[in-house]
Scaffold this motif. Structure first.
Motif, PDB file in Angstrom:
ATOM      1  N   LYS A   1      24.172  36.907  47.578  1.00 53.62           N
ATOM      2  CA  LYS A   1      24.158  35.286  47.548  1.00 53.62           C
ATOM      3  C   LYS A   1      25.290  34.518  46.963  1.00 53.62           C
ATOM      4  CE  LYS A   1      19.008  35.077  48.221  1.00 53.62           C
ATOM      5  NZ  LYS A   1      17.981  34.605  47.844  1.00 53.62           N
ATOM      6  N   LYS A   2      25.695  35.167  45.759  1.00 55.21           N
ATOM      7  CA  LYS A   2      26.367  34.345  45.023  1.00 55.21           C
ATOM      8  C   LYS A   2      27.653  35.265  44.551  1.00 55.21           C
ATOM      9  CE  LYS A   2      26.858  31.937  40.637  1.00 55.21           C
ATOM     10  NZ  LYS A   2      26.025  31.380  39.362  1.00 55.21           N
ATOM     11  N   LEU A   3      29.065  34.891  44.934  1.00 51.43           N
ATOM     12  CA  LEU A   3      30.167  35.743  44.616  1.00 51.43           C
ATOM     13  C   LEU A   3      31.096  34.896  43.856  1.00 51.43           C
ATOM     14  CD1 LEU A   3      32.108  38.176  45.208  1.00 51.43           C
ATOM     15  CD2 LEU A   3      32.696  36.926  47.299  1.00 51.43           C
ATOM     16  N   ARG A   4      31.750  35.493  42.841  1.00 53.17           N
ATOM     17  CA  ARG A   4      32.771  34.814  42.148  1.00 53.17           C
ATOM     18  C   ARG A   4      34.062  36.018  41.942  1.00 53.17           C
ATOM     19  NH1 ARG A   4      32.961  32.383  35.906  1.00 53.17           N
ATOM     20  NH2 ARG A   4      35.230  31.887  35.906  1.00 53.17           N
ATOM     21  N   VAL A   5      35.028  35.593  42.447  1.00 55.43           N
ATOM     22  CA  VAL A   5      36.104  36.587  42.565  1.00 55.43           C
ATOM     23  C   VAL A   5      37.476  35.841  42.267  1.00 55.43           C
ATOM     24  CG1 VAL A   5      36.306  36.036  44.930  1.00 55.43           C
ATOM     25  CG2 VAL A   5      37.334  38.311  44.070  1.00 55.43           C
ATOM     26  N   GLU A   6      38.355  36.589  41.389  1.00 54.39           N
ATOM     27  CA  GLU A   6      39.687  35.965  41.299  1.00 54.39           C
ATOM     28  C   GLU A   6      40.727  37.088  41.905  1.00 54.39           C
ATOM     29  OE1 GLU A   6      41.899  36.754  37.154  1.00 54.39           O
ATOM     30  OE2 GLU A   6      40.415  35.228  37.002  1.00 54.39           O
ATOM     31  N   LEU A   7      41.568  36.300  42.600  1.00 50.34           N
ATOM     32  CA  LEU A   7      42.820  37.166  43.351  1.00 50.34           C
ATOM     33  C   LEU A   7      43.922  36.890  42.903  1.00 50.34           C
ATOM     34  CD1 LEU A   7      41.301  36.699  46.864  1.00 50.34           C
ATOM     35  CD2 LEU A   7      40.734  38.385  45.472  1.00 50.34           C
ATOM     36  N   PHE A   8      44.811  37.762  42.811  1.00 47.18           N
ATOM     37  CA  PHE A   8      46.335  37.431  42.308  1.00 47.18           C
ATOM     38  C   PHE A   8      46.980  38.701  42.862  1.00 47.18           C
ATOM     39  CE2 PHE A   8      44.136  39.808  38.968  1.00 47.18           C
ATOM     40  CZ  PHE A   8      45.076  40.914  38.788  1.00 47.18           C
ATOM     41  N   GLY A   9      48.285  38.541  42.959  1.00 49.82           N
ATOM     42  CA  GLY A   9      49.098  39.331  43.492  1.00 49.82           C
ATOM     43  C   GLY A   9      49.373  38.992  45.046  1.00 49.82           C
TER      44      GLY A   9
ATOM     45  N   LEU B   1      30.193  30.523  46.485  1.00 48.86           N
ATOM     46  CA  LEU B   1      31.372  31.396  46.450  1.00 48.86           C
ATOM     47  C   LEU B   1      32.267  30.444  45.533  1.00 48.86           C
ATOM     48  CD1 LEU B   1      33.335  33.238  47.272  1.00 48.86           C
ATOM     49  CD2 LEU B   1      34.124  31.855  49.057  1.00 48.86           C
ATOM     50  N   ARG B   2      32.486  31.280  44.445  1.00 52.53           N
ATOM     51  CA  ARG B   2      33.939  30.652  43.587  1.00 52.53           C
ATOM     52  C   ARG B   2      35.015  31.402  43.807  1.00 52.53           C
ATOM     53  NH1 ARG B   2      34.067  28.542  37.156  1.00 52.53           N
ATOM     54  NH2 ARG B   2      36.249  28.209  37.202  1.00 52.53           N
ATOM     55  N   LEU B   3      36.205  30.917  44.131  1.00 54.21           N
ATOM     56  CA  LEU B   3      37.139  31.630  44.509  1.00 54.21           C
ATOM     57  C   LEU B   3      38.226  31.242  43.650  1.00 54.21           C
ATOM     58  CD1 LEU B   3      38.496  33.810  46.411  1.00 54.21           C
ATOM     59  CD2 LEU B   3      39.021  32.042  47.845  1.00 54.21           C
ATOM     60  N   THR B   4      39.054  32.057  42.876  1.00 57.30           N
ATOM     61  CA  THR B   4      40.203  31.668  41.985  1.00 57.30           C
ATOM     62  C   THR B   4      41.487  32.438  42.679  1.00 57.30           C
ATOM     63  OG1 THR B   4      38.877  31.329  39.998  1.00 57.30           O
ATOM     64  CG2 THR B   4      41.352  31.682  39.618  1.00 57.30           C
ATOM     65  N   VAL B   5      42.403  31.828  42.918  1.00 61.61           N
ATOM     66  CA  VAL B   5      43.585  32.143  43.675  1.00 61.61           C
ATOM     67  C   VAL B   5      45.067  31.962  42.893  1.00 61.61           C
ATOM     68  CG1 VAL B   5      44.797  32.532  45.669  1.00 61.61           C
ATOM     69  CG2 VAL B   5      42.391  32.040  46.049  1.00 61.61           C
TER      70      VAL B   5
ATOM     71  N   THR C   1      33.572  26.638  45.199  1.00 65.02           N
ATOM     72  CA  THR C   1      34.600  26.214  44.220  1.00 65.02           C
ATOM     73  C   THR C   1      35.642  26.889  44.488  1.00 65.02           C
ATOM     74  OG1 THR C   1      32.766  25.872  42.460  1.00 65.02           O
ATOM     75  CG2 THR C   1      35.115  25.974  41.746  1.00 65.02           C
ATOM     76  N   LEU C   2      36.868  26.234  44.592  1.00 65.89           N
ATOM     77  CA  LEU C   2      38.227  26.650  44.622  1.00 65.89           C
ATOM     78  C   LEU C   2      39.068  26.196  43.556  1.00 65.89           C
ATOM     79  CD1 LEU C   2      39.009  26.001  48.463  1.00 65.89           C
ATOM     80  CD2 LEU C   2      38.090  28.061  47.555  1.00 65.89           C
ATOM     81  N   ASP C   3      39.713  27.303  42.892  1.00 64.87           N
ATOM     82  CA  ASP C   3      40.539  27.325  41.597  1.00 64.87           C
ATOM     83  C   ASP C   3      41.999  27.771  41.709  1.00 64.87           C
ATOM     84  OD1 ASP C   3      41.233  26.790  39.029  1.00 64.87           O
ATOM     85  OD2 ASP C   3      39.513  27.731  38.118  1.00 64.87           O
ATOM     86  N   SER C   4      42.796  27.484  41.141  1.00 65.95           N
ATOM     87  CA  SER C   4      44.387  28.047  41.079  1.00 65.95           C
ATOM     88  C   SER C   4      45.099  27.659  39.960  1.00 65.95           C
ATOM     89  CB  SER C   4      44.988  27.610  42.439  1.00 65.95           C
ATOM     90  OG  SER C   4      46.291  28.309  42.588  1.00 65.95           O
ATOM     91  N   ASP C   5      45.882  28.415  39.524  1.00 67.30           N
ATOM     92  CA  ASP C   5      47.116  27.956  38.552  1.00 67.30           C
ATOM     93  C   ASP C   5      48.439  28.060  39.216  1.00 67.30           C
ATOM     94  OD1 ASP C   5      44.858  27.999  36.688  1.00 67.30           O
ATOM     95  OD2 ASP C   5      45.657  30.201  36.027  1.00 67.30           O
ATOM     96  N   CYS C   6      48.589  28.383  40.497  1.00 71.66           N
ATOM     97  CA  CYS C   6      49.675  28.383  41.310  1.00 71.66           C
ATOM     98  C   CYS C   6      50.163  26.931  41.875  1.00 71.66           C
ATOM     99  CB  CYS C   6      49.539  29.184  42.297  1.00 71.66           C
ATOM    100  SG  CYS C   6      51.113  29.561  43.092  1.00 71.66           S
ATOM    101  N   ASP C   7      51.188  26.439  41.427  1.00 67.51           N
ATOM    102  CA  ASP C   7      51.489  25.019  41.828  1.00 67.51           C
ATOM    103  C   ASP C   7      51.817  24.984  43.414  1.00 67.51           C
ATOM    104  OD1 ASP C   7      51.345  24.282  39.127  1.00 67.51           O
ATOM    105  OD2 ASP C   7      53.564  24.698  38.650  1.00 67.51           O
TER     106      ASP C   7
ATOM    107  N   LYS D   1      33.772  21.977  45.146  1.00 67.94           N
ATOM    108  CA  LYS D   1      34.644  21.724  44.033  1.00 67.94           C
ATOM    109  C   LYS D   1      35.964  22.177  44.062  1.00 67.94           C
ATOM    110  CE  LYS D   1      34.944  21.761  38.823  1.00 67.94           C
ATOM    111  NZ  LYS D   1      34.139  22.079  37.339  1.00 67.94           N
ATOM    112  N   LEU D   2      36.922  21.146  43.879  1.00 68.89           N
ATOM    113  CA  LEU D   2      38.483  21.550  43.948  1.00 68.89           C
ATOM    114  C   LEU D   2      39.133  21.384  42.823  1.00 68.89           C
ATOM    115  CD1 LEU D   2      39.261  19.915  47.670  1.00 68.89           C
ATOM    116  CD2 LEU D   2      38.501  22.580  47.093  1.00 68.89           C
TER     117      LEU D   2
END
Length: 400
Positions: free
Chosen positions: A197-205, A221-225, A244-250, A270-271
């Motif tokens: 039901k609930k997924l939090r995942v951080e993707l990089f590379g 879903l919380r997705l950090t890309v 929720t969408l999150d990122s450090d990439c400009d 949430k963006l």
């Protein structure tokens, strides 16, 4: 000694803690760290073995800090953890191992496997392993056979799914942070959790497209890309309600991650770190608002932008035929003095949200000099904007 003094003295030695109801004692023990928990065995004879039936164990920061000044503490750490587990007598439903990023701690892959195997035989349901030690280990294979797991957090591993993986049939919550993934491993893992039901995942590379069509029960879903090439990253996302969408990439745009057509069931969005000076990003938000007819809450945090370019006038933000009928709460935070696009978006939302209750707009000026005239201008424009909801309340705040 008088009779009254004798009674008072006896009352002082009554073991009131041991006579508490069992559920109260369990509640107390639940909030103790592992050192305090084991030390309860020294309270009295009645308490000698109370700790070793507690179904929740955690080795966290307080435990590892005591080894900071030891050159090679890993053998001692493993010995203590093993000793505690072997003395434990009963099921272990919840277990946390939070290894901090101390350069002198190294837990081997072999030990992780033995640890997970032990826990799998004790009915583990809630498992959290954060491996921020010396290097990234391969994910312990025994994890994939803990069929009673309902909550699973893990970080700091290289994830590969064994060929004979039959799925985690009871898993409801999955958090994946700071991991690397072999080709297809992430999609295979998620697809093998039918109740998720609930997924939090951080993707990089360099992650390729991911299909979540088999995660039919996934609603949160919380997705950090943190990668630039994200075109078509999520190609299927059924029935998602909270995103929720999150990122450090400009250079990354949320418009490239998930199509608005996958978000028709969305209730919360949430963006974070949005670049509204990018025309495509702004239009993406408008498209999502139009597609997600059930959206109730919207949160947008806008990137600091140093450019002085005057934003384009977008016809899409003048749309009068939209209807965001379920939207009730909006929070927009902008970290720059260049906030004209944010104001245009607010105007669109106010004019088309018939159920809106609160719209909060916050400007963080950072190191910019606070101009009272600018603040007054923003306040006036907000008050004069047309509102589809007569009960809509606008909250404007700022910070230097």
């Amino acid at each position: 000694m008088t009779l009254s003094n004798k009674k008072a003295n006896c009352a002082d030695h009554i073991d009131r803690i041991s006579n508490l109801p069992g559920n109260v004692i369990d509640g107390i023990l639940k909030h103790l760290n592992i050192q305090e928990l084991v030390c309860t065995s020294l309270l009295s004879r009645k308490w000698r073995y109370v700790w070793n039936t507690v179904p929740e164990l955690g080795f966290c920061e307080e435990f590892f800090c005591r080894f900071e000044d030891i050159d090679d503490p890993s053998p001692e750490i493993c010995r203590i953890i093993t000793e505690v587990l072997f003395q434990h007598n009963g099921p272990i439903y919840s277990f946390t191992l939070d290894i901090p990023s101390l350069s002198n701690i190294l837990i081997t892959a072999e030990y992780f496997n033995k640890l997970i195997l032990f826990l799998s035989r004790r009915g583990i349901k809630d498992l959290a392993i954060f491996n921020y030690g010396l290097f990234s280990n391969k994910m312990p294979s025994h994890v994939f056979f803990c069929q009673e797991l309902t909550h699973f957090w893990f970080a700091g591993f290289n994830v590969s799914v064994p060929p004979n993986f039959c799925g985690l049939k009871s898993l409801l919550v999955l958090h994946l942070q700071n991991n690397t993934y072999e080709f297809g491993a992430l999609e295979t893992l998620i697809s093998g959790c039918p109740l998720l039901k609930k997924l939090r995942v951080e993707l990089f590379g360099d992650m390729k497209s991911i299909s979540l069509k088999k995660a039919k029960n996934l609603i949160d879903l919380r997705l950090t890309v943190n990668q630039e090439n994200v075109s078509g990253l999520i190609i299927s996302l059924p029935n998602i309600q909270r995103l929720t969408l999150d990122s450090d990439c400009d250079k990354m745009l949320y418009a490239d991650i998930i199509s608005p057509s996958h978000l028709i069931s969305l209730k919360y969005l949430k963006l974070r770190f949005v670049n509204l000076d990018e025309r495509g990003e702004l239009l993406y938000i408008v498209s999502v608002l139009k597609s997600a007819s059930n959206l109730v809450e919207l949160v947008i945090e806008i990137n600091d932008i140093n450019g002085e370019q005057e934003p384009d006038q977008l016809e899409e933000l003048e749309c009068k035929s939209c209807c965001f009928s379920q939207l009730q709460t909006v929070n927009i935070r902008v970290g720059t003095t260049n906030f004209k696009h944010a104001m245009s978006l607010i105007r669109l939302i106010l004019a088309n949200s018939s159920s809106l209750k609160t719209l909060a707009f916050r400007v963080d000026f950072g190191h910019e000099k606070l101009d009272p005239a600018v603040l007054l201008s923003i306040s006036r424009k907000l008050l004069l904007m047309e509102r589809a909801s007569q009960r809509a309340r606008i909250e404007f705040s700022h910070r230097e």
